[in-house]
Write a protein that holds these residues in place. Structure first.
Motif, mmCIF file in Angstrom:
data_model
loop_
_atom_site.group_PDB
_atom_site.id
_atom_site.type_symbol
_atom_site.label_atom_id
_atom_site.label_comp_id
_atom_site.label_asym_id
_atom_site.label_seq_id
_atom_site.Cartn_x
_atom_site.Cartn_y
_atom_site.Cartn_z
ATOM 1 N N GLY A 49 0.815 -1.203 0.000
ATOM 2 C CA GLY A 49 0.000 0.000 0.000
ATOM 3 C C GLY A 49 0.853 1.259 0.000
ATOM 4 O O GLY A 49 2.050 1.236 0.329
ATOM 5 N N VAL A 50 0.232 2.372 -0.353
ATOM 6 C CA VAL A 50 0.888 3.685 -0.342
ATOM 7 C C VAL A 50 0.040 4.618 0.500
ATOM 8 O O VAL A 50 -1.180 4.726 0.301
ATOM 9 C CB VAL A 50 1.040 4.246 -1.776
ATOM 10 N N THR A 51 0.690 5.297 1.448
ATOM 11 C CA THR A 51 -0.014 6.216 2.333
ATOM 12 C C THR A 51 0.746 7.530 2.394
ATOM 13 O O THR A 51 1.833 7.667 1.825
ATOM 14 C CB THR A 51 -0.167 5.601 3.739
ATOM 15 N N SER A 52 0.184 8.503 3.080
ATOM 16 C CA SER A 52 0.840 9.800 3.206
ATOM 17 C C SER A 52 1.992 9.707 4.197
ATOM 18 O O SER A 52 2.137 8.729 4.930
ATOM 19 C CB SER A 52 -0.171 10.848 3.678
ATOM 20 N N ALA A 53 2.797 10.753 4.228
ATOM 21 C CA ALA A 53 3.972 10.752 5.107
ATOM 22 C C ALA A 53 3.589 10.678 6.574
ATOM 23 O O ALA A 53 4.394 10.254 7.410
ATOM 24 C CB ALA A 53 4.810 12.003 4.854
#
Length: 576
Positions: free
Chosen positions: A364-368
Motif C-alpha cells: 500500500g501507499v499512504t501519506s507521510a
C-alpha cells in the motif's frame, strides 16, 4: 646460569621480516575472506573492512618481528629502533589506512540523498495504472489462501511424515513464492539436520525439496534423482554464498533465492547488486547469476536477459525502499523534511499476486503522516521491476485486518497480511484467517474503499459470492452475475436443515455426488420438491473438493423460483 658456549641469536634481515609479515597477512586475509566473503569491490563496505583487517594484521606481525627483544640493547636504543621501525614499515601502512577511511567517508557523503535527491527519486520509474483494466479477476481456484508462515508450517509438517528423511534432514524454513506451471506455490530446500548428518550425507547431497500449493494447501516433498550439492546448509566450499564468491569475486550479491524451473530443476537465483549514486548510494539490481543447485554450474544474465521462468530478482524490500525515495523526494530533499507536500511512503508489509505468469509484489501507499488510510497501492514485477501505482483511497492493510478479525473475534482467529484482488471491479482485500496452529480456517473479503463492507466464509468461492452480493446490496456496484453454471436432472435425494433460522434444502441429482443447497426463503419451490422431479438448478461454479454447492434458482417442470424472494417480490415466473 652459565651462558658460555651459546651462540648469539641471529636477527632476521629486513627482507626476511617483510616476507614473514606479508605471509602472516596473507594467512589472516585468506581466513577472513573465506569466512566473511567480502566482494572485492570499491562499492562494497565489506571490502573496506577486509583491507583494514589486512593492514592491522601486517602491523601486528611487524611489531612481533621487529627484534626489540635483544637484551643487550639499551632502553634509549630500543626507543630509537622502535621509531625507526614505525617510520620504515608501519607509517606507510598507517597512511594507507587513513586514506582508506577518508575515501570511505567521502564516498558516503557524496552518496547522501541531501546532495543527490533527484537521482534517488529516479531510481524507480512509477506509472499510473487503471485497476479494473490491468488487474483481471482471478479465478477462485488460483487465489493463494496461505501466508508464508502457514505455508512453512505445512512444509515442516510434511517432512515429519517421511521416516527415511526426518532423522537426516529437516525443513529449511526458507521458502520462496513462485509461479510454477501456472500455479502460485512456495518452494524450499531441505537442510542437513546437523553437522554429523552433513558429513554422512554430503556425498549424495540434499535429496529433495518441498513444494506447498498456496491454493489447495497441499505440501509435497519432491525427490530428486540426483541430490543438491550446493545450498546454505553446506559449511565449506559448496556453501552457495562461498561458491558464488569464488566464481564472481568482484560481484556484490543480494541473498540468493531458491527456485525451480518449469521442469522442476532446482536453482539458486543470486541478484547482482550495484550502487548507482556516488560510491555507496542508489542500491539497484544489474542482473542475476543462476546457479544449478545440483551441479553448481553458474551463468550470469543482465537484467533484460533473465529467463522468464525466474520470479525473484528484485526483492520486495528493495522495491519498497526505492519507492520511499521516489515518494519522499518528489519535490526535493528540503520538502521531504519540512513541508512534505505530496510526500508518500509505502505501508508496512507486503504480499504477492500472480499476473501474466509473473510474481508481483503488492504494498500500500499512504501519506507521510502514516495515518489509517491508504492513497492507493503499488504492483511491481519482481523480475523486471515494472511498477505501477493504482489510486484507490481506502483503508490500510492493518485496518482491513482488524475489520476481518472483528467478524470472527469469538473464534480467536488471526488475520494474515491481505492480498489485493479485483472482485466485481472493486479493489478488495482478501484475508485468510488462521487459528493458533497456523492453519487457515476461513476467509474474509474487505472492500478497500469501505472497510466496513466485509464478508467471512469457510471457502473462497462462498466468500466471493457473499461479497459480490454485499457490494450490490450496499449500492457499491450494479447487480453482478455470480459465477455459476447449470445442473439438470432427476432428483435422487432431498435433505433439509435449519441454519441461522432459515430452512435449507439439500438436493442431489441422479448420477451425481454433490448436493445443491437451496434456501427456502429464496426458492419457494424447494418446499414442494419431491424425489423423482425433473429440475434445473442454477448453482455456484464447482469448487475443487466441495461436496455442497450453493444453488441460486430452481425450476420444476417449467415452474421457476428465482433467488429474489428475499426482496418481497413475487418470484414465481411462468415458463417461456
Amino acid at each position: 646460569m652459565n651462558n658460555e658456549g651459546k651462540k648469539p641469536r641471529k636477527n632476521l634481515s629486513k627482507p626476511g621480516k617483510i616476507l614473514i609479515n606479508l605471509l602472516v597477512t596473507a594467512v589472516v586475509g585468506f581466513i577472513y575472506f573465506y569466512m566473511g566473503l567480502p566482494a572485492i569491490n570499491l562499492q562494497s563496505p565489506d571490502f573496506y573492512s577486509f583491507i583494514f583487517v589486512l593492514c592491522l594484521a601486517y602491523v601486528a606481525s611487524a611489531l612481533v618481528t621487529s627484534g626489540f627483544r635483544d637484551g643487550k640493547t639499551s632502553g634509549k636504543a630500543r626507543v630509537g629502533d622502535y621509531f625507526r621501525f614505525i617510520k620504515q614499515q608501519c607509517l606507510p601502512v598507517g597512511i594507507f589506512m587513513v586514506l582508506l577511511v577518508v575515501v570511505a567517508l567521502v564516498g558516503q557523503v557524496i552518496s547522501l540523498p541531501i546532495f543527490r535527491a533527484g537521482a534517488y527519486r529516479d531510481l524507480l520509474t512509477v506509472e499510473d495504472g487503471t485497476f479494473a483494466q490491468d488487474i483481471s479477476q482471478i479465478s477462485f481456484d488460483k487465489i493463494p489462501t496461505l501466508d508464508r508462515e502457514s505455508a512453512e508450517y505445512l512444509g515442516d509438517r510434511q517432512m515429519g511424515t517421511l521416516s527415511d528423511m526426518v532423522s537426516q534432514f529437516e525443513y529449511s524454513n526458507d521458502s520462496t513464492q513462485i509461479n510454477y506451471q501456472g500455479r502460485p506455490v512456495r518452494v524450499a530446500p531441505i537442510d542437513y539436520a546437523d553437522l554429523i548428518k552433513w558429513f554422512t550425507n554430503r556425498g549424495e547431497g540434499l535429496p529433495a525439496y518441498v513444494v506447498v500449493d498456496m491454493v489447495t494447501q497441499e505440501a509435497n516433498v519432491v525427490r530428486l534423482q540426483e541430490g543438491m550439492k550446493y545450498s546454505f546448509s553446506e559449511p565449506l566450499n559448496r556453501n552457495i554464498m562461498r561458491h558464488l564468491r569464488f566464481q564472481y569475486p568482484t560481484y556484490m550479491f543480494d541473498t540468493p533465492q531458491f527456485e525451480i524451473d518449469e521442469e522442476g530443476q532446482p536453482w539458486w537465483i543470486a541478484p547482482r547488486v550495484v550502487k548507482t549514486i556516488g560510491l555507496f548510494g542508489g542500491t539497484d539490481i544489474k542482473g542475476a547469476v543462476l546457479c544449478n543447485a545440483i551441479t553448481g554450474e553458474s551463468t550470469y544474465y543482465d537484467i533484460a536477459d533473465v529467463p522468464t521462468w525466474v520470479d525473484n530478482v528484485y526483492t520486495p524490500q528493495l522495491i519498497m525502499q526505492q519507492y520511499d525515495y521516489h515518494g519522499t523526494l518528489v519535490n526535493g530533499f528540503i520538502n521531504s523534511v519540512l513541508g512534505q507536500r505530496d510526500v508518500t511512503v509505502t505501508t508496512e508489509g507486503y504480499n504477492y499476486i500472480a499476473l501474466n505468469d509473473d510474481v508481483y509484489v503488492y504494498t500500500g501507499v499512504t501519506s507521510a503522516n502514516a495515518d489509517q488510510s491508504n492513497l492507493g497501492f503499488l504492483l511491481s514485477n519482481q523480475r523486471t521491476k515494472e511498477t505501477k501505482f493504482y489510486s484507490a483511497p481506502g483503508a490500510t492493510e492493518n485496518a482491513a485486518k482488524a475489520s476481518a478479525q472483528g467478524e470472527v473475534q469469538d473464534l480467536g482467529y488471526t488475520a494474515t497480511f491481505p492480498l489485493l484482488l479485483n472482485i466485481a471491479g472493486e479493489p478488495t482485500y482478501f484475508i485468510p484467517l488462521k487459528d493458533a496452529t497456523s492453519l487457515v480456517k476461513s476467509y474474509a473479503m474487505v472492500n478497500v474503499a469501505q472497510y466496513q463492507v466485509v464478508t467471512v466464509a469457510s471457502s473462497v468461492a462462498q466468500c466471493e459470492q457473499n461479497y459480490i452480493r454485499l457490494l450490490s446490496d450496499k449500492g457499491i456496484t450494479e447487480p453482478e452475475e455470480l459465477p455459476q453454471t447449470t445442473a439438470q436432472g432427476t432428483v435422487a435425494e432431498i435433505r433439509s436443515a435449519v441454519l441461522d433460522g432459515n430452512t435449507y434444502y439439500y438436493v442431489r441429482l441422479d448420477g451425481e455426488e454433490v448436493f445443491y443447497s437451496l434456501s427456502a426463503a429464496k426458492n419457494e419451490l424447494a418446499v414442494i420438491l419431491n424425489v423423482g422431479d425433473k429440475v434445473t438448478i442454477e448453482h455456484a461454479a464447482t469448487e475443487s473438493g466441495s461436496s455442497i454447492l450453493e444453488g441460486y434458482s430452481l425450476t420444476i417442470d417449467g415452474r421457476a423460483a428465482s433467488n429474489q424472494a428475499d426482496t418481497g417480490e413475487d418470484t414465481a415466473q411462468p415458463a417461456a
